[in-house]
Write a protein that holds these residues in place. Structure first.
Motif, PDB file in Angstrom:
ATOM      1  N   GLY A  33       7.400  38.996  44.977  1.00  0.00           N
ATOM      2  CA  GLY A  33       8.750  39.092  45.515  1.00  0.00           C
ATOM      3  C   GLY A  33       9.332  40.479  45.583  1.00  0.00           C
ATOM      4  N   PRO A  79       7.947  42.544  50.808  1.00  0.00           N
ATOM      5  CA  PRO A  79       7.148  41.502  50.169  1.00  0.00           C
ATOM      6  C   PRO A  79       6.934  40.342  51.138  1.00  0.00           C
ATOM      7  CG  PRO A  79       9.013  42.159  48.796  1.00  0.00           C
ATOM      8  CD  PRO A  79       9.241  42.761  50.149  1.00  0.00           C
ATOM      9  N   GLY A 125      12.682  44.286  48.602  1.00  0.00           N
ATOM     10  CA  GLY A 125      13.038  42.944  48.158  1.00  0.00           C
ATOM     11  C   GLY A 125      14.135  42.894  47.125  1.00  0.00           C
ATOM     12  N   THR A 141      12.564  36.845  49.659  1.00  0.00           N
ATOM     13  CA  THR A 141      11.455  37.320  48.810  1.00  0.00           C
ATOM     14  C   THR A 141      11.777  37.250  47.322  1.00  0.00           C
ATOM     15  OG1 THR A 141      12.193  39.629  49.054  1.00  0.00           O
ATOM     16  CG2 THR A 141      10.581  38.821  50.646  1.00  0.00           C
ATOM     17  N   SER A 142      12.575  38.186  46.816  1.00  0.00           N
ATOM     18  CA  SER A 142      12.779  38.245  45.365  1.00  0.00           C
ATOM     19  C   SER A 142      13.594  37.077  44.844  1.00  0.00           C
ATOM     20  CB  SER A 142      13.457  39.559  44.968  1.00  0.00           C
ATOM     21  OG  SER A 142      14.749  39.676  45.532  1.00  0.00           O
ATOM     22  N   PHE A 182       7.064  36.730  52.702  1.00  0.00           N
ATOM     23  CA  PHE A 182       8.170  35.778  52.678  1.00  0.00           C
ATOM     24  C   PHE A 182       7.753  34.490  51.972  1.00  0.00           C
ATOM     25  CE2 PHE A 182       9.009  38.043  56.873  1.00  0.00           C
ATOM     26  CZ  PHE A 182       9.784  39.020  56.257  1.00  0.00           C
TER      27      PHE A 182
END
Length: 544
Positions: A480, A61, A14, A467-468, A63
């Motif tokens: 994330g 990670p 991520g 994610t992140s 979504f």
């Protein structure tokens, strides 16, 4: 001994950095161990009660869907495979300025009517809440106290706030009404909302002037939240509408997240670089901006949203009365003129093209013959003008019809998704006989079509977008990324086969190539099947 070890998996963590092979251990709902190249290094491998051999799969990670319309679906459908099967572990709801908290008895009835096309009538829901905090509590204790299918964060809907304080009138708020709106926003933020949304082509939120919105954004900023506007135009004047939101939030000192940041209609073909240049200049000046998009060209909304804003002043019943006002000089004829000749603000300032408006769902099943056909096609079959067809449908369906609007441009979609502040959002409306396939396919569509097939994004970059980046916008310090100490909200997919199953012809088809999804360390999808686990909870704002 750990609860679970995912062994020999390719981790795309991520961050946007290169993938790596690892064993990943989970205990108590969190990632406790990430041992890189465990097998090759010959080191002591983590031991667990269960070992999942993930050779050939990617671990990422979970979504985050930054623009979801699951406000009632999360309380209606414990399965919720539309999102769970995509690997979505968190949805951001309360979008476009219209949702179900805060409300009172009057405005609850009004908002239910206004967004029937998005979420259904709600006749199957026990609306026991009124405040934002009560709604979040209800999510926490859904389905007999077990919870909900995925995690959910909430945006305070500015249109609902205006309903409570001002009503449906197209006028400036009085000082006392503005004070009440500021208090309602502050209350919602204290109760756990992550920010505020607006629908500035939807009534009554669109009646707010910039000064009013700026004051509400100041409150959001005080609590560390962000403003998420569906701004005043995605068609004619789109760049000015984006600029308005950038300047408004700069004045308020508030973070900005642009909802479904598209450049649609013929007037905007090839103009995504102009939008991105505007955003780059603002970012270089210190602005805190992000955006979301879905990886498709058509849009989706309600048919009534196409009407000029003055036609909806006073609420749904007043709109129906105007549509019934026939004859030369009547309100219905004035509505038609604005839509077909002038270009109504509901249609983003562009004269409506009825052959681009496809009916995707109806509230009344008896009207199902309209579904899957454009308004122009239904009108031609009836031998009548398209406005006559559209007006009849609006009246017969009680304003509950949803549409697909085929006005997007692929080059704009690709350009915007490459931007460094881009995130993924489905804008998925789950109701209707023929919903937009983005509701069931957004995230595997990114991974399958735009990563594997087209190479628009690298896999690592795309996962970071999904994610992140959204976790950072939501200020979630432990989601994330695939990192030790982070929550075990995870998805495993096959990068060679992952794809959206949903199409415009079969929009409710589930994706392929996503065999496992975990929320809080619990399998919600295992070996491609929904487990029935209700591991989702309300995710409340915790900073600011």
């Amino acid at each position: 001994m750990l609860d679970l070890v995912i062994r020999d998996v390719d981790v795309v963590d991520g961050s946007g950095g290169p993938s790596f092979r690892a064993d990943v251990g989970i205990e108590g709902g969190r990632i406790t161990t990430v041992v890189q190249e465990a097998a090759a290094a010959g080191c002591l491998r983590p031991v667990a009660r269960r070992v999942l051999d993930a050779e050939g799969l990617v671990l990422a990670p979970g979504f985050i869907d930054m623009h979801a319309h699951s406000d009632l679906a999360l309380l209606r459908d414990p399965d919720h495979s539309a999102k769970v099967a995509q690997g979505v572990t968190l949805e951001v709801i309360g979008q476009d300025g219209l949702s179900y908290a805060p409300v009172d008895d009057r405005t609850l009835a009004e908002v239910r009517r206004a967004i029937t096309g998005w979420n259904g009538s709600g006749d199957d829901i026990d609306f026991s809440w009124r405040s934002v905090g009560e709604y979040l509590d209800r999510l926490d204790h859904g389905f007999g106290g077990e919870g909900i299918a995925v995690n959910a964060a909430y945006l305070i809907p500015q249109g609902a706030v205006r309903m409570l304080a001002v009503g449906w009138d197209d006028r400036e708020a009085t000082p006392e009404e503005l004070r009440r709106m500021r208090q309602l926003v502050a209350d919602g933020m204290r109760e756990g909302a992550v920010g505020m949304s607006s629908g500035l082509t939807y009534t009554p939120g669109m009646y707010a002037k910039d000064a009013e919105l700026t004051e509400l954004c100041r409150v959001v900023a005080e609590y560390g939240g962000y403003y998420c506007p569906h701004h005043r135009s995605y068609g004619a004047g789109a760049l000015d509408a984006y600029r308005e939101m950038v300047e408004l939030t700069r004045e308020a000192g508030c973070s900005l997240h642009l909802a479904h940041a598209t450049m649609n209609f013929g007037v905007n073909k090839g103009k995504a670089p102009d939008l991105l240049a505007l955003l780059d200049a603002a970012l270089a000046g210190g602005a805190d901006i992000s955006l979301d998009t879905y990886p498709y060209t058509p849009g989706c909304t309600t048919l009534v949203a196409m009407l000029p804003s003055w036609a909806s002043e006073g609420g749904p019943e007043a709109t129906m009365a105007r549509l019934r006002d026939e004859g030369e000089g009547g309100a219905a004829e004035r509505i038609r003129h604005h839509m077909e000749v002038v270009g109504s603000d509901g249609c983003h300032g562009v004269p409506i093209e009825w052959d681009t408006i496809e009916i995707s769902g109806v509230a009344d099943p008896a009207l199902g013959a309209y579904v899957g056909r454009t308004v122009q096609e239904s009108a031609d079959a009836r031998g009548e003008a398209p406005w006559t067809t559209a007006r009849r449908l609006l009246l017969d369906d009680g304003l509950g019809s949803t549409i697909l609007q085929h006005v997007g441009h692929e080059e704009n979609v690709r350009a915007i998704m490459r931007h460094r502040v881009h995130t993924g959002g489905s804008d998925g409306i789950l109701r209707g006989d023929k919903p937009h396939p983005r509701a069931y396919g957004t995230f595997p569509q990114y991974l399958g079509r735009y990563v594997r097939e087209l190479g628009v994004l690298s896999l690592e970059e795309c996962v970071a977008h999904l994610t992140s980046r959204p976790a950072a916008r939501l200020r979630l310090a432990d989601r994330g990324l695939v990192r030790e100490g982070y929550r075990a909200d995870l998805v495993l997919f096959d990068p060679q086969t992952v794809a959206a199953g949903s199409t415009f012809d079969a929009p409710r088809t589930l994706p392929v190539g996503i065999p496992h999804v975990l929320i809080d360390g619990r399998f919600v999808v295992e070996d491609g099947r929904r487990t029935g686990a209700l591991a989702g909870r309300a995710v409340r704002r915790t900073t600011g």
